[in-house]
Design a protein around this motif. Structure first.
Motif, short mmCIF file in Angstrom:
data_model
loop_
_atom_site.label_atom_id
_atom_site.label_comp_id
_atom_site.label_asym_id
_atom_site.label_seq_id
_atom_site.Cartn_x
_atom_site.Cartn_y
_atom_site.Cartn_z
N VAL A 1 0.93 -1.23 0.05
CA VAL A 1 -0.06 0.02 -0.09
C VAL A 1 0.77 1.22 -0.07
N ARG A 2 0.35 2.32 -0.42
CA ARG A 2 0.97 3.51 -0.56
C ARG A 2 0.55 4.55 0.42
N VAL A 3 1.19 4.92 1.70
CA VAL A 3 0.85 5.81 2.69
C VAL A 3 1.54 7.03 2.68
N ALA A 4 0.90 8.18 2.39
CA ALA A 4 1.69 9.27 2.16
C ALA A 4 2.76 9.11 1.02
N ASP A 5 4.16 9.31 1.24
CA ASP A 5 5.02 9.24 0.14
C ASP A 5 5.89 7.92 0.26
N ARG A 6 5.16 6.83 1.30
CA ARG A 6 6.06 5.70 1.08
C ARG A 6 5.26 4.28 0.82
N THR B 1 18.16 2.70 20.94
CA THR B 1 17.67 3.49 19.86
C THR B 1 16.36 3.21 19.53
N TYR B 2 15.54 4.40 19.70
CA TYR B 2 14.10 3.96 19.35
C TYR B 2 13.48 4.65 18.19
N VAL B 3 12.26 4.34 17.99
CA VAL B 3 11.58 4.69 16.82
C VAL B 3 11.01 6.04 17.22
N LEU C 1 2.84 9.83 9.33
CA LEU C 1 1.84 8.70 9.05
C LEU C 1 2.52 7.40 8.83
N PRO C 2 3.46 7.57 7.91
CA PRO C 2 3.81 6.03 7.41
C PRO C 2 4.54 5.52 8.48
N THR C 3 5.27 6.18 9.45
CA THR C 3 5.70 5.26 10.59
C THR C 3 4.55 4.84 11.57
N LEU C 4 3.73 5.66 11.90
CA LEU C 4 2.37 5.03 12.64
C LEU C 4 2.01 4.15 12.03
N ILE C 5 1.74 3.92 10.73
CA ILE C 5 1.10 2.78 10.10
C ILE C 5 2.01 1.48 10.16
N TRP C 6 3.28 1.85 9.94
CA TRP C 6 4.24 0.65 9.92
C TRP C 6 4.13 -0.09 11.38
N ALA C 7 3.97 0.87 12.59
CA ALA C 7 4.13 0.26 13.76
C ALA C 7 2.73 -0.30 14.06
N ALA C 8 1.63 0.09 13.56
CA ALA C 8 0.40 -0.64 13.52
C ALA C 8 0.42 -1.85 12.94
N ASN C 9 1.19 -2.24 11.82
CA ASN C 9 1.41 -3.40 11.32
C ASN C 9 2.07 -4.26 11.96
N LEU C 10 2.87 -3.92 12.83
CA LEU C 10 3.46 -4.74 13.98
C LEU C 10 2.78 -5.19 15.32
N ALA C 11 1.42 -4.95 14.93
CA ALA C 11 0.39 -5.00 16.10
C ALA C 11 0.85 -4.12 17.41
N GLY D 1 14.71 -5.23 11.17
CA GLY D 1 13.79 -5.29 9.70
C GLY D 1 12.99 -3.97 9.64
N THR D 2 13.64 -2.97 10.48
CA THR D 2 12.75 -1.69 10.44
C THR D 2 13.31 -0.78 9.24
N PRO D 3 12.37 -0.46 8.23
CA PRO D 3 12.88 0.35 7.13
C PRO D 3 13.88 1.52 7.61
N ASP D 4 14.60 1.78 6.38
CA ASP D 4 15.70 2.94 6.73
C ASP D 4 15.10 4.29 6.85
N TRP D 5 13.70 4.31 6.33
CA TRP D 5 13.27 5.67 6.02
C TRP D 5 12.50 5.92 7.42
N VAL D 6 12.44 4.95 8.50
CA VAL D 6 11.83 5.23 9.69
C VAL D 6 12.83 5.96 10.56
N ARG D 7 12.60 7.09 11.02
CA ARG D 7 13.54 8.10 12.05
C ARG D 7 13.62 7.26 13.29
N THR D 8 14.73 7.34 13.66
CA THR D 8 15.45 6.75 14.77
C THR D 8 16.07 7.67 15.57
N ALA D 9 16.24 7.38 17.11
CA ALA D 9 16.99 8.55 17.83
C ALA D 9 17.73 7.48 19.14
#
Length: 303
Positions: free
Chosen positions: A9-14, A101-103, A108-118, A78-86
């Protein structure tokens, strides 16, 4: 839709791959993973401003709310490289790590990526990272102070509302302008903007207020964590202001039998509450409230 199906799926630009969309995560109501994702897509406009720049502690329920869950602070494999971490210091880590190192759930793409991890629930600290930094040597100062109101049975959110009404003038007298939200579970939280305080100072301020109320209303309020002292009272958990603790975010789902939500409420609703069901809101109800009222916690974002 078969549970094993993976969908791009496309979520915003991801581009994201989501899976197991038909899996029921809330068995009592049949609420599926697809509905969890749909809720977070729709509520994102009011949710994301509250969590942007904050570290995300994942609380994952791979087998739904009736199954085992686990907290995950370090970035999952397996976290995508576009997910911001700190990367931040981790004093007292139970995993003997100097840093974690946190997410960072900025978009929105990060929010939905996390939701897909339940990741059903969103938990964040009371401070934000400055700018787009990827590592800090010390945690920034908080922009929020939180009072977590936890009722000891048979007390309920009704008693929490009475305590909230006592807390409000005590905080106003200190120059703070608190707003309320339900926890989506048993209790509620009051939040207020704060500046010029370290996390330790915010904790001390919250403790001072909590102890004052406990002394003035000993039959209703306790400021002590000891569980045996909480029966029939509301525990004001001031310790949530610790820099390394998190609180459920506004508009987050909760892992209850129903998909309840940590919901912003007005002071009129707090004053009128006389039964638990009056301040219990599910995902559909919260979407309707957001459409009607906008973000009731928007003043927390000012500046």
């Amino acid at each position: 839709m078969p549970n094993e199906e993976r969908v791009r799926v496309r979520v915003a630009d991801r581009q994201l791959v989501v899976s197991n969309l038909g899996k029921v995560l809330y068995p009592a109501t049949g609420f599926t993973k697809a509905q969890v994702i749909e809720y977070y897509v729709k509520i994102a406009p009011v949710l994301l401003p509250h969590i942007a720049g904050r570290l995300l502690t994942l609380k994952r329920y791979p087998d739904g709310v009736d199954g085992e869950f686990f907290y995950q602070k370090n970035v999952p494999q397996g976290t995508p490289d576009w997910v911001r971490t700190a990367r931040v210091p981790a004093p007292g880590s139970t995993m003997n790590r100097d840093q974690v190192t946190y997410v960072v759930a900025d978009d929105l793409p990060t929010l939905i990526w996390a939701a897909n991890l339940a990741n059903l629930e969103i938990h964040t600290p009371q401070w934000r990272l400055p700018g787009d930094v990827r590592a800090v040597e010390r945690t920034p100062d908080p922009d929020l102070v939180v009072f977590d109101l936890d009722p000891g049975p048979p007390a309920t959110i009704v008693e929490c509302c009475r305590v909230a009404e006592l807390l409000r003038p005590a905080l106003t007298a200190r120059g703070l302008d608190p707003l309320a939200k339900t926890s989506g579970n048993k209790g509620m939280q009051l939040l207020a903007r704060i500046s010029g305080h370290s996390s330790a100072q915010a904790s001390e301020l919250a403790k001072e207020v909590a102890e004052e109320l406990a002394a003035a209303h000993p039959d209703l309020v306790t400021a002590k964590m000891t569980k045996r002292l909480r029966t029939g009272k509301v525990f004001i958990d001031w310790s949530q202001n610790n820099a390394f603790k998190t609180t459920v975010a506004p508009y987050s789902l909760r892992a209850r039998s129903e998909p309840t939500v940590s919901t912003p409420v007005t002071w009129d609703e707090v004053a009128a509450c006389r039964a638990e069901h009056q301040l219990r809101f599910t995902s559909d109800e919260v979407l309707d409230r957001a459409a009607e009222h906008g973000d009731l916690l928007e003043p927390l974002l000012a500046g």
